[in-house]
Design a protein around this motif. Sequence first.
Motif, PDB file in Angstrom:
ATOM      1  N   VAL A   1       0.884  -1.115  -0.002  1.00 21.70           N
ATOM      2  CA  VAL A   1      -0.045   0.115  -0.112  1.00 21.70           C
ATOM      3  C   VAL A   1       0.726   1.197   0.063  1.00 21.70           C
ATOM      4  O   VAL A   1       1.512   1.684   0.858  1.00 21.70           O
ATOM      5  CB  VAL A   1      -0.899   0.079   1.329  1.00 21.70           C
ATOM      6  N   TYR A   2       0.827   2.031  -0.966  1.00 20.06           N
ATOM      7  CA  TYR A   2       1.635   3.059  -1.149  1.00 20.06           C
ATOM      8  C   TYR A   2       0.818   4.249  -0.548  1.00 20.06           C
ATOM      9  O   TYR A   2      -0.273   4.580  -0.948  1.00 20.06           O
ATOM     10  CB  TYR A   2       1.881   3.489  -2.715  1.00 20.06           C
ATOM     11  N   VAL A   3       1.466   5.167   0.252  1.00 19.63           N
ATOM     12  CA  VAL A   3       0.787   6.231   1.227  1.00 19.63           C
ATOM     13  C   VAL A   3       1.197   7.493   0.743  1.00 19.63           C
ATOM     14  O   VAL A   3       2.619   7.657   0.860  1.00 19.63           O
ATOM     15  CB  VAL A   3       0.884   5.943   2.532  1.00 19.63           C
ATOM     16  N   LYS A   4       0.613   8.518   0.808  1.00 18.77           N
ATOM     17  CA  LYS A   4       1.066  10.046   0.702  1.00 18.77           C
ATOM     18  C   LYS A   4       0.679  10.612   2.037  1.00 18.77           C
ATOM     19  O   LYS A   4      -0.678  10.680   2.236  1.00 18.77           O
ATOM     20  CB  LYS A   4       0.500  10.503  -0.209  1.00 18.77           C
ATOM     21  N   ALA A   5       1.620  10.997   2.710  1.00 16.31           N
ATOM     22  CA  ALA A   5       1.300  12.067   4.197  1.00 16.31           C
ATOM     23  C   ALA A   5       0.773  13.212   3.750  1.00 16.31           C
ATOM     24  O   ALA A   5       1.307  14.148   2.809  1.00 16.31           O
ATOM     25  CB  ALA A   5       2.506  11.911   4.948  1.00 16.31           C
ATOM     26  N   THR A   6       0.149  13.895   4.686  1.00 14.97           N
ATOM     27  CA  THR A   6      -0.429  15.200   4.636  1.00 14.97           C
ATOM     28  C   THR A   6       0.842  16.056   4.842  1.00 14.97           C
ATOM     29  O   THR A   6       0.909  17.147   4.233  1.00 14.97           O
ATOM     30  CB  THR A   6      -1.167  15.815   5.705  1.00 14.97           C
ATOM     31  N   ASP A   7       1.913  15.657   5.383  1.00 15.68           N
ATOM     32  CA  ASP A   7       3.107  16.438   5.580  1.00 15.68           C
ATOM     33  C   ASP A   7       4.046  15.558   5.853  1.00 15.68           C
ATOM     34  O   ASP A   7       4.323  14.537   6.719  1.00 15.68           O
ATOM     35  CB  ASP A   7       2.815  17.365   6.703  1.00 15.68           C
ATOM     36  N   SER A   8       5.386  16.016   5.062  1.00 12.78           N
ATOM     37  CA  SER A   8       6.702  15.159   5.276  1.00 12.78           C
ATOM     38  C   SER A   8       7.221  15.209   6.810  1.00 12.78           C
ATOM     39  O   SER A   8       7.787  14.249   7.176  1.00 12.78           O
ATOM     40  CB  SER A   8       7.569  15.791   4.407  1.00 12.78           C
ATOM     41  N   GLN A   9       6.722  16.380   7.429  1.00 14.51           N
ATOM     42  CA  GLN A   9       7.465  16.301   8.769  1.00 14.51           C
ATOM     43  C   GLN A   9       6.575  15.438   9.933  1.00 14.51           C
ATOM     44  O   GLN A   9       6.891  14.972  10.923  1.00 14.51           O
ATOM     45  CB  GLN A   9       7.194  17.523   9.397  1.00 14.51           C
ATOM     46  N   ARG A  10       5.717  14.691   9.244  1.00 13.54           N
ATOM     47  CA  ARG A  10       4.673  13.798  10.167  1.00 13.54           C
ATOM     48  C   ARG A  10       5.105  12.441   9.792  1.00 13.54           C
ATOM     49  O   ARG A  10       4.248  11.531  10.438  1.00 13.54           O
ATOM     50  CB  ARG A  10       2.986  14.056   9.780  1.00 13.54           C
ATOM     51  N   ILE A  11       5.958  11.858   8.974  1.00 12.53           N
ATOM     52  CA  ILE A  11       6.217  10.762   8.561  1.00 12.53           C
ATOM     53  C   ILE A  11       6.419   9.655   9.762  1.00 12.53           C
ATOM     54  O   ILE A  11       5.557   8.800   9.952  1.00 12.53           O
ATOM     55  CB  ILE A  11       7.150  10.701   7.600  1.00 12.53           C
ATOM     56  N   ALA A  12       7.192  10.177  10.526  1.00  9.94           N
ATOM     57  CA  ALA A  12       7.576   9.480  11.882  1.00  9.94           C
ATOM     58  C   ALA A  12       6.083   9.091  12.672  1.00  9.94           C
ATOM     59  O   ALA A  12       6.212   8.021  13.039  1.00  9.94           O
ATOM     60  CB  ALA A  12       8.671   9.879  12.665  1.00  9.94           C
ATOM     61  N   GLY A  13       5.552  10.169  12.979  1.00 11.45           N
ATOM     62  CA  GLY A  13       4.423  10.072  13.394  1.00 11.45           C
ATOM     63  C   GLY A  13       3.407   8.977  13.018  1.00 11.45           C
ATOM     64  O   GLY A  13       2.503   8.407  13.642  1.00 11.45           O
TER      65      GLY A  13
END
Length: 488
Positions: free
Chosen positions: A269-281
């Motif tokens: 499953v390929y996912v796009k996050a709302t913000d690159s700074q939130r990837i760890a979260g």
Amino acid sequence: MFFTYLRRELRRRRKAALVVASGLALGIALVIVVNSVSAGMNRAQGRVLESLYGLGTDMTVTKAAAPPEEGATVKRPRFRFDAKGGDDDARQSQDIVMVQGFETLAASTVARVAGQDGVADAVGGLNVRVMKVDGQFKPGEFKQEPGEVKRGGPAAGEVRGGGADFDVDSYSVYGTDVAHQGLGPLTSSKITSGRTFAAGETSAAVAVVDSAYAKEKKLKVGGTLTVSGSKLTIVGIATADSGDAAADVYLPLARAQTLADAKGKITTVYVKATDSQRIAGVKDTIQKNISGTTVTTSADLAQTVSGSLSTASDLAAGVGKWLSIVVLVAAFLVAGLLTSSAVSRRVREFGTLKALGWKSRRVTGQVAGEALVNGLIGGALGIGIGLAGAWAITAFSPTLTAQLGAGGGGGAGAGGGGRMLVGGPGGPGGPMSDGASRALDIALTAPVSLTTIGLAVALAVAGGLIAGGFGGWRASRLRPADALRRVE
């Protein structure tokens, strides 16, 4: 008066000013080159990872590997051929379509991931390996030996010739969600002939073929490709932007699921996050809320990259940065000591100025101003040398090799946009689960950012202030009597 005196003193002490500026320039230039090379390494690693997952992918979540059960057998492909009586030369062919890693996630995982906080979009995919065996059996001929044969007994002789001649072909297939083609491995390739999938071809018998595989098998747009008895029309030829393609053949997801007998299943499953700074979260959230999965970020996959790219990256991050720090500290100390030494040689001058009414603050400011100008000159020289060095690296473009080992965990391309990947490559079901490593050649660049230039200017000012601090401290301690004692 300040600038007039400053200009005269710098002109009169050109050699000393040049030595101070050159030392600072060397340190600043080294910082620029090291930072630009590090940025180039990160960009190169991003290109390596994008070649696996497509543009902007940053994370993978795979099905967690279950511990092996005692006595459990390892799944292996099995080919079975029926005897065809009376047709000795009949060719036999069989395809085995299997999910890479033999591990899958439910297709409903896509919706679950898409519903997590911080996820902007989620797309599923299926990685498949096709093994094709094609050939024929040839029976041997019985050759009877000459001589007497006993009545009722077996004939004496031997079987000669015959045997089996089979060709084995193996290639990778990726099932893509044709309704959401903005994420996934296909985005790392460009359509160079024909077209990509149409949004309505969710289960159509169509295929997009990688250009390298098409050249090897002499496939063209409009031709057909047979997979496990299913004839697929080739609608497009795709060429990978860098390195090897993520798959040899791309199919609509539903069609790939049917061929692999994995309806309602996905591997990725390929996912796009709302913000690159939130990837760890987002990673922590997925691990917490979706059990039985393993989440891997692009940084984790980057650790599995070996070869000259990894070695050069380690040198740039380790030795290069420490070397630049040592050179900078040495340059600052030399600049400070030279400025302090110059002040000691100007005791009569500063003592006389104080006797004429100059305050200690004014003398200190004059020395600090001269040192600051030397620092700015050194900064300008350093920026020029650093830009020239970065340009030379980019112009000659040394080629580095990135070896992607099969033992790496899941990961993703380090593109921008805050994207991640769920269900990935090195883990179960990923494009690297077939056990083969991949070597990619990447041309190194050395981009210089405005942040790096700003850092260079800050270092130039800092060097001037440090040198001025040394000299100003010495100048502030001078007394008018010192000048009188040196008058002959």
